[in-house]
Design an enzyme around this catalytic site. Sequence first.
Site, short mmCIF file in Angstrom:
data_model
loop_
_atom_site.label_atom_id
_atom_site.label_comp_id
_atom_site.label_asym_id
_atom_site.label_seq_id
_atom_site.Cartn_x
_atom_site.Cartn_y
_atom_site.Cartn_z
N ARG A 122 0.82 -1.22 0.00
CA ARG A 122 0.00 0.00 0.00
C ARG A 122 0.86 1.28 0.00
O ARG A 122 1.96 1.29 0.55
CB ARG A 122 -0.96 -0.04 1.19
N ASP A 314 -15.15 3.41 3.16
CA ASP A 314 -14.96 1.98 3.47
C ASP A 314 -16.20 1.14 3.14
O ASP A 314 -16.15 -0.08 3.23
CB ASP A 314 -14.62 1.81 4.95
C1 S3P Z 1 -9.40 5.77 8.23
C2 S3P Z 1 -9.50 6.55 7.11
C3 S3P Z 1 -9.84 6.01 5.78
C4 S3P Z 1 -10.41 4.61 5.86
C5 S3P Z 1 -9.66 3.74 6.82
C6 S3P Z 1 -9.67 4.32 8.21
C7 S3P Z 1 -9.02 6.40 9.51
O1 S3P Z 1 -8.68 5.99 4.98
O2 S3P Z 1 -10.42 4.02 4.59
O3 S3P Z 1 -10.25 2.45 6.88
O4 S3P Z 1 -9.22 5.79 10.58
O5 S3P Z 1 -8.53 7.54 9.47
P1 S3P Z 1 -8.26 7.27 4.10
O6 S3P Z 1 -8.42 8.43 4.97
O7 S3P Z 1 -6.84 7.06 3.70
O8 S3P Z 1 -9.19 7.27 2.93
#
Ligand code: S3P
Length: 433
Positions: A122, A314
């Site tokens: 990732r 998500d």
């Molecule tokens: C999250 C932010 C999201 C989400 C992840 C949890 C967090 O990612 O997809 O499962 O806890 O800040 P991104 O902010 O990179 O989109």
Amino acid sequence: MSKFIAKPAHELSGNIKVPGDKSISHRSVMLGSIANGVTEVEGLLDGEDVISTLEAFQSMGVEINKEGQNLKIHGVGVNGLKKPDGALFLGNSGTSMRLMSGILAAQTFDSELCGDESLSGRPMGRVISPLTKMGAVIDSRDGKPPLKIRGGQKLKGLNYDLPIASAQVKSCVLLAGIYADGETCVSEPETTRDHTESMLKGFGYEVRVENNRVCLNGGGELQAKNIRVPSDISSAAFFMVAASIAPKADILLQGVNVNPTRTGVIDILKLMGANIVLSNQREAGGELLADIRVRSSNLRGISIPHELIPLAIDEFPVIFIAASCAVGETRLTGAKELRVKESDRIQVMADGLCALGIECEVLDDGIVINGGEYIKPNSSIKSHHDHRISMSFAVASVRSKFDIEIEGVENVKTSFPNFVELANLAGMNLVES
Ligand code: S3P
């Protein structure tokens, strides 16, 4: 490799309480660890991702006593973390790696962050870039884990315009900002979940929020605070879609976090015609909670509004299942981020839907799904070890006449350890083998 056999089951009912919010659980452990005093946490998500964060802080000298979903964190203060003995293994958890890199970039000691095969693929350039601008020194494998973070760097405040709407990157920069000289501000192109800024405030740290810009000054301290973690809307979403598409369903989801930066899934399902009613709205520990009643409905395809994408980021795998049962076409564009989640969620969902007999067109930044029937018997779905893909196809069984086999479901434990138990309690028929 473990599997689900999801057998047809078309009637759902009951009151369900899904586990604690994953984002809030991670942040409780992180902020509790660097606060002064003892933080007690109730209702923590007891999933592998959160355990990865918890064990990482334990190995940096924080005493954390865990009894089921309750924690007692003996905070060591912003400058009290100790050098861990070895690399910090963060499993499948992107949130742990991205948020912790902000804290670790400012420590006096070197550290290394690594993860499983999915996490190792990732993109981390999105956090390395702003942290480097702040003065951090981080080596990676072409922007991918493992991250080798050099200690002893003095960070300086940063004014950062996020190139992508990402709460993880925003949070990483803000956490580094606690340690930096001067002011750190992050502006986001679209609203993303705000748990870091609101929890920092709860821990007594001054944070200024104006429109889509969040600022704080370095050099402050956090004071311990007790936290009750609300149920995770991202887990509740599986039941929202299941109840919406099942021929007969009436489900009540209790005490779900309906923070407006997380409710995109409710808005999208309502635009599709879902029968979702929120009641008993209340505030608890700075978060908004509600009971959510969902009954069967006839969904129709829509074009998903762009501003809702980060607010439902998500939930797209299960929203695609809703779309596959809707009348007409559902179109999503502007969602390239889905390609770099725990799996490439556009391609993996398209492949799975195709295996069930649903027509869809894969776009570079989205997907077009034509609702229909699951006409292919003996479908076997490859989840690519992505927890949300596994649970999404399990939900499809409420509209299938045939068994659906889902391969590689072990990572469901990362976010929703009792998914099978609750799904079966609601009337689904999932067998794990
Ligand atoms: C999250 C932010 C999201 C989400 C992840 C949890 C967090 O990612 O997809 O499962 O806890 O800040 P991104 O902010 O990179 O989109």
